[in-house]
Design a protein around this motif. Structure first.
Motif, PDB file in Angstrom:
ATOM      1  N   SER A 181       0.828  -1.209   0.000  1.00 15.20           N
ATOM      2  CA  SER A 181       0.000   0.000   0.000  1.00 15.20           C
ATOM      3  C   SER A 181       0.860   1.255   0.000  1.00 15.20           C
ATOM      4  O   SER A 181       0.508   2.268  -0.614  1.00 15.20           O
ATOM      5  N   VAL A 182       1.999   1.196   0.699  1.00 17.95           N
ATOM      6  CA  VAL A 182       2.899   2.349   0.766  1.00 17.95           C
ATOM      7  C   VAL A 182       3.402   2.702  -0.630  1.00 17.95           C
ATOM      8  O   VAL A 182       3.504   3.880  -0.997  1.00 17.95           O
TER       9      VAL A 182
ATOM     10  N   GLN B 140      -8.796  -2.971   5.537  1.00 13.41           N
ATOM     11  CA  GLN B 140      -8.258  -1.704   5.043  1.00 13.41           C
ATOM     12  C   GLN B 140      -9.296  -0.930   4.252  1.00 13.41           C
ATOM     13  O   GLN B 140      -9.352   0.306   4.329  1.00 13.41           O
ATOM     14  N   ARG B 141     -10.125  -1.612   3.514  1.00  7.85           N
ATOM     15  CA  ARG B 141     -11.156  -0.946   2.717  1.00  7.85           C
ATOM     16  C   ARG B 141     -12.019  -0.046   3.596  1.00  7.85           C
ATOM     17  O   ARG B 141     -12.280   1.112   3.259  1.00  7.85           O
ATOM     18  N   GLU B 142     -12.441  -0.574   4.741  1.00 12.31           N
ATOM     19  CA  GLU B 142     -13.287   0.191   5.650  1.00 12.31           C
ATOM     20  C   GLU B 142     -12.509   1.336   6.297  1.00 12.31           C
ATOM     21  O   GLU B 142     -12.991   2.478   6.373  1.00 12.31           O
ATOM     22  N   ALA B 143     -11.286   1.045   6.750  1.00  9.00           N
ATOM     23  CA  ALA B 143     -10.493   2.068   7.432  1.00  9.00           C
ATOM     24  C   ALA B 143     -10.195   3.245   6.503  1.00  9.00           C
ATOM     25  O   ALA B 143     -10.327   4.418   6.890  1.00  9.00           O
ATOM     26  N   LEU B 144      -9.786   2.960   5.266  1.00 11.02           N
ATOM     27  CA  LEU B 144      -9.432   4.038   4.356  1.00 11.02           C
ATOM     28  C   LEU B 144     -10.637   4.866   3.947  1.00 11.02           C
ATOM     29  O   LEU B 144     -10.535   6.090   3.760  1.00 11.02           O
TER      30      LEU B 144
ATOM     31  N   LEU C  76       7.556   5.121   3.566  1.00 10.83           N
ATOM     32  CA  LEU C  76       6.405   5.657   4.291  1.00 10.83           C
ATOM     33  C   LEU C  76       6.804   6.878   5.106  1.00 10.83           C
ATOM     34  O   LEU C  76       6.085   7.879   5.146  1.00 10.83           O
ATOM     35  N   ILE C  77       7.943   6.814   5.768  1.00 10.81           N
ATOM     36  CA  ILE C  77       8.416   7.950   6.558  1.00 10.81           C
ATOM     37  C   ILE C  77       8.549   9.189   5.673  1.00 10.81           C
ATOM     38  O   ILE C  77       8.089  10.284   6.033  1.00 10.81           O
ATOM     39  N   THR C  78       9.171   9.037   4.523  1.00 15.07           N
ATOM     40  CA  THR C  78       9.369  10.165   3.614  1.00 15.07           C
ATOM     41  C   THR C  78       8.035  10.754   3.167  1.00 15.07           C
ATOM     42  O   THR C  78       7.849  11.979   3.139  1.00 15.07           O
ATOM     43  N   ALA C  79       7.082   9.884   2.832  1.00 15.68           N
ATOM     44  CA  ALA C  79       5.766  10.354   2.390  1.00 15.68           C
ATOM     45  C   ALA C  79       5.024  11.067   3.520  1.00 15.68           C
ATOM     46  O   ALA C  79       4.369  12.093   3.291  1.00 15.68           O
ATOM     47  N   LEU C  80       5.110  10.546   4.733  1.00 21.37           N
ATOM     48  CA  LEU C  80       4.411  11.176   5.857  1.00 21.37           C
ATOM     49  C   LEU C  80       5.006  12.538   6.183  1.00 21.37           C
ATOM     50  O   LEU C  80       4.275  13.493   6.474  1.00 21.37           O
ATOM     51  N   LEU C  81       6.319  12.653   6.146  1.00 25.05           N
ATOM     52  CA  LEU C  81       6.953  13.937   6.438  1.00 25.05           C
ATOM     53  C   LEU C  81       6.541  14.998   5.426  1.00 25.05           C
ATOM     54  O   LEU C  81       6.494  16.192   5.753  1.00 25.05           O
TER      55      LEU C  81
ATOM     56  N   LEU D 112      -2.936   7.960   6.499  1.00 27.38           N
ATOM     57  CA  LEU D 112      -2.236   7.799   7.770  1.00 27.38           C
ATOM     58  C   LEU D 112      -1.928   9.155   8.400  1.00 27.38           C
ATOM     59  O   LEU D 112      -1.975   9.303   9.624  1.00 27.38           O
ATOM     60  N   ALA D 113      -1.610  10.150   7.573  1.00 34.20           N
ATOM     61  CA  ALA D 113      -1.338  11.486   8.101  1.00 34.20           C
ATOM     62  C   ALA D 113      -2.572  12.055   8.791  1.00 34.20           C
ATOM     63  O   ALA D 113      -2.462  12.699   9.854  1.00 34.20           O
ATOM     64  N   ARG D 114      -3.750  11.829   8.214  1.00 34.30           N
ATOM     65  CA  ARG D 114      -4.981  12.296   8.870  1.00 34.30           C
ATOM     66  C   ARG D 114      -5.215  11.554  10.173  1.00 34.30           C
ATOM     67  O   ARG D 114      -5.654  12.144  11.181  1.00 34.30           O
TER      68      ARG D 114
END
Length: 326
Positions: free
Chosen positions: A34-35, A261-265, A74-79, A45-47
């Motif tokens: 997913s990442v 994941q479908r529900e969470a996203l 993932l770290i790079t994308a979140l930052l 994830l940021a939200r």
């Protein structure tokens, strides 16, 4: 020489020339998570991190720990995604067996073990499926025996009887017949990681199953260069098995919530809906951007693909609202 699958996986994935420790290539060269699929995943994830930050009262330091961080994708994308105010308070750590990847943000810590007393979020995306485990099968007399494997060829034979610890776990979590993937090493690994969270939450995202749906023939498989291959534990491919998610959830010993994941996203704003056709007439460029985002969202929420992954959420030191952040 044939050995148990747990030792074979450990050597194949994390040995001196194991699949995950090579510096000249990374997991993204061989399989898609997913990442890697879309920045929409990091955005969701940021939200979620923003909601957790609010639930924690906006602490002076918010710890973000990525277990099984790969090459820091993932770290790079979140930052790049979290608001500037929160980014200024983030204390980010990548936990991985490989050396620090080049080009990673200098402020990011990089280590092989989970730090202690985390206040914030510990996240692990497709980590537990690569924690080595043993496999057992019944012999002709119905007695459960460990499956041994030749590391060079992948050929299997039946070995000694299952250990008492294995039988204890099987009796509770995998009582059905067939080929059994013994999940207690994953339970122990996740429980130890969650124990490091002093206040905040732990999130595990992985593919797996629950007790009522255990696969009769197991799930062990391999991946190489984007293709599913035989799980030969010679270090040339990823060797992975689905996670017994309900066992992992109980092992942590703290409140949890578990959804697909479908529900969470979708709750976090990623639903894959196509943009209205009217937008194509009034603003074609915006329509094309929205259509591209919808395609990426559809991949992330596909119930037969990434959308079928489980999200396991533990809240620690929060009130009941902490279990309902998505």
């Amino acid at each position: 020489m044939a050995i148990g699958w747990r030792l074979a996986m450990q050597a194949a994935l994390y040995g001196s020339d194991g699949f995950f420790v090579r510096e000249h290539e990374g997991p993204a060269d061989h399989f898609r998570t997913s990442v890697h699929a879309s920045p929409l995943f990091a955005g969701a994830l940021a939200r979620l991190i923003g909601r957790l930050d609010a639930a924690l009262g906006h602490p002076e330091r918010f710890d973000l720990v990525d277990v099984g961080a790969g090459r820091g994708e993932l770290i790079t994308a979140l930052l790049a995604t979290v608001p500037a105010e929160l980014a200024g308070r983030l204390n980010v750590t990548g936990v991985e067996v490989v050396p620090r990847p080049p080009g990673l943000e200098p402020a990011v810590h990089w280590r092989r073990d989970v730090p202690e007393r985390i206040t914030g979020l510990l996240v692990a995306t497709e980590w537990l499926d690569n924690v080595p485990l043993d496999i057992v099968e019944p012999d002709d007399g119905g007695r459960l025996r460990k499956v041994l494997v030749d590391r060079r060829t992948g050929a299997e034979t039946l070995g000694p009887p299952a250990d008492p610890a294995d039988l204890f776990w099987i009796n509770r979590w995998w009582p059905g017949p067939g080929r059994i993937e013994i999940g207690w090493p994953r339970d122990a690994a996740w429980a130890e990681a969650v124990e490091s969270v002093h206040r905040g939450a732990a999130l595990c995202v992985d593919y797996g199953h629950v007790k009522a749906e255990r696969p009769v023939f197991g799930t062990l498989t391999g991946f190489r260069e984007g293709r599913q291959v035989a799980p030969v534990p010679d270090g040339s491919c990823d060797v992975t098995a689905h996670v017994a998610m309900d066992a992992v959830a109980c092992a942590a010993g703290v409140p949890h919530r578990m959804v697909r994941q479908r529900e969470a996203l979708r709750v976090l704003g990623v639903d894959g809906s196509r943009p209205p056709l009217d937008l194509a007439r009034t603003d074609p460029a915006s329509y094309l951007r929205a259509l591209s985002a919808a395609g990426a969202a559809a991949e992330l929420t596909d119930p037969d693909g990434l959308g079928g992954h489980w999200w396991l959420w533990h809240s620690i030191g929060l009130d009941d609202r902490g279990t309902m952040l998505w």
